[in-house]
Design a protein around this motif. Sequence first.
Motif, mmCIF file in Angstrom:
data_model
loop_
_atom_site.group_PDB
_atom_site.id
_atom_site.type_symbol
_atom_site.label_atom_id
_atom_site.label_comp_id
_atom_site.label_asym_id
_atom_site.label_seq_id
_atom_site.Cartn_x
_atom_site.Cartn_y
_atom_site.Cartn_z
ATOM 1 N N LEU A 1 0.820 -1.206 0.000
ATOM 2 C CA LEU A 1 0.000 0.000 0.000
ATOM 3 C C LEU A 1 0.855 1.258 0.000
ATOM 4 O O LEU A 1 0.470 2.288 -0.555
ATOM 5 N N LEU A 2 2.024 1.173 0.599
ATOM 6 C CA LEU A 2 2.890 2.338 0.725
ATOM 7 C C LEU A 2 4.216 2.181 -0.003
ATOM 8 O O LEU A 2 4.754 3.152 -0.535
ATOM 9 N N SER A 3 4.761 0.967 -0.011
ATOM 10 C CA SER A 3 6.137 0.779 -0.481
ATOM 11 C C SER A 3 6.329 1.135 -1.947
ATOM 12 O O SER A 3 7.260 1.883 -2.292
ATOM 13 N N MET A 4 5.492 0.618 -2.823
ATOM 14 C CA MET A 4 5.709 0.873 -4.248
ATOM 15 C C MET A 4 5.401 2.316 -4.655
ATOM 16 O O MET A 4 6.156 2.917 -5.428
ATOM 17 N N PRO A 5 4.326 2.933 -4.139
ATOM 18 C CA PRO A 5 4.133 4.358 -4.441
ATOM 19 C C PRO A 5 5.304 5.218 -3.950
ATOM 20 O O PRO A 5 5.749 6.135 -4.652
ATOM 21 N N ILE A 6 5.809 4.915 -2.744
ATOM 22 C CA ILE A 6 6.946 5.681 -2.222
ATOM 23 C C ILE A 6 8.180 5.455 -3.082
ATOM 24 O O ILE A 6 8.889 6.400 -3.452
#
Length: 483
Positions: free
Chosen positions: A393-398
């Motif tokens: 949920l956070l890792s790839m967008p970041i």
Amino acid sequence: MESVIQIGVFLFLTLLVAFLTWRKCAQAPSRGETSRDYFLANGGLSWVFIAGSITLTNLSTDQLVGMNGNQMALLALWELAAVVGLIILAKVFVPIYYKYNCTTTTELLEKRYNNHHIRATVGTLFLLGNVFIYLPTMLYGGSLFMQSMFKVDLSIMQLSVIFAVAGSAYAIFGGLRAVAVSDTYSGVGLLVMGLLVVFLALSAINFDFTGIPAERLTLIGDDNSPIPWHTLFTGMLFIQIFYWSTNQTITQRAMAAPNVKEAQKGVLSAALIRFCIVPAMVVIPGICAYKLYGKMGDATYGHLVGELMPTWLSGAFAAVMAAAVLTSFNSVLNSSAALYVCDIHEKYFNSKPDMKKLSTTVSIAFVVVALALVPVYSGTDSIINLLQQLNGLLSMPILSAFITGLLFRNVDARAVMLSVVFGTSLYAYFTFGWAPFHYIHMMFITLLSCVGVALFLNRALFRKKAEFVFTRKAQLDLSEKVA
């Protein structure tokens, strides 16, 4: 009498680590009042403490309990892939962070995009992951282990409170230096005791793996396994790059060395430890437990240790496992405070706050939220599989923000911020709605989509043409102009 010995050994070793940490920190120069001094230990961590802190920050009960709870060799692939992530951190990201003189990883984004709002946006996402995912799962995993191994007459919530109070004391009163030093001292004990558990487990099955299903011994996972073999060629590498190279909790240690070479030495030493020791610790006990007791899930590791560990050693093992929980918890807590103070508070509220008071206040708030969320994770079948899935949920967008910023220039920060929001929504849809492929593949698709959306919006909405930066040398040349 045996229980008295167990408690005595536990208290002695726990207090010994605390004393050695205090003595080591007392010998260091006094900590300054700037955010860099407070959160990067005055740039005074040697490679030994960098390697030790990185190793134990990651190697906690969510790894030992969760990975052994799967009871299959396949989970070792997470650790082997992590070696690649650490090498990328040492060789690619560490020189860039030092060129930009970063206190947080997100500071790199601010300087690459020349916009502090993107720093705050990504810093907030990191904070959400730390407070709502990492901190509560660490408390839950550690409490579950202690409860299943020692059959203590305390609830998961009561044990979580004990861990939270003790762990936050290191982070609040000692800062990064105390966290890193205690990590290293505790890490030596954990590695020794962890290898002992491996030997005891192998001895219990007479070093004989016959009778264990082949799918639990293979490193080539099928489509229904936790790690299908084809995911190694898509999302797995980028998961490791995110965790080891952009995650504040890990990179904060590498950024606290006196220079780049010392930082690289520490990171590469951590990679060597992970390659040679950690894979065996996180899968072999679980596999042996399958032969001994059958399928047990997340209770596997605690039950196995409770059955096989000699009574006179169980107190020592409890001490190093408690230390693993405390150090991982205080590491994430310290990095969370750094993200809030540096990325949000100093940028929007007060550029020169009372560092210690502010850090203490926000740390206590994060601990309270984490404790409130512990019951949410208590019903999961596999804590490690859930943890890895939610990370997307956070890792790839970041990570897409870092990749776009490092590979391209002349990209508007607003385009990247919109792409990050898009990526979080896209992966949430994949996770809770339509999931045509394995979640690791979905992470890869999310990453590519975020970069593509950022470049598209940059051209279509903000009328800018992105320029591709071809070489690492060009990236460093750019950083010299900005620094």
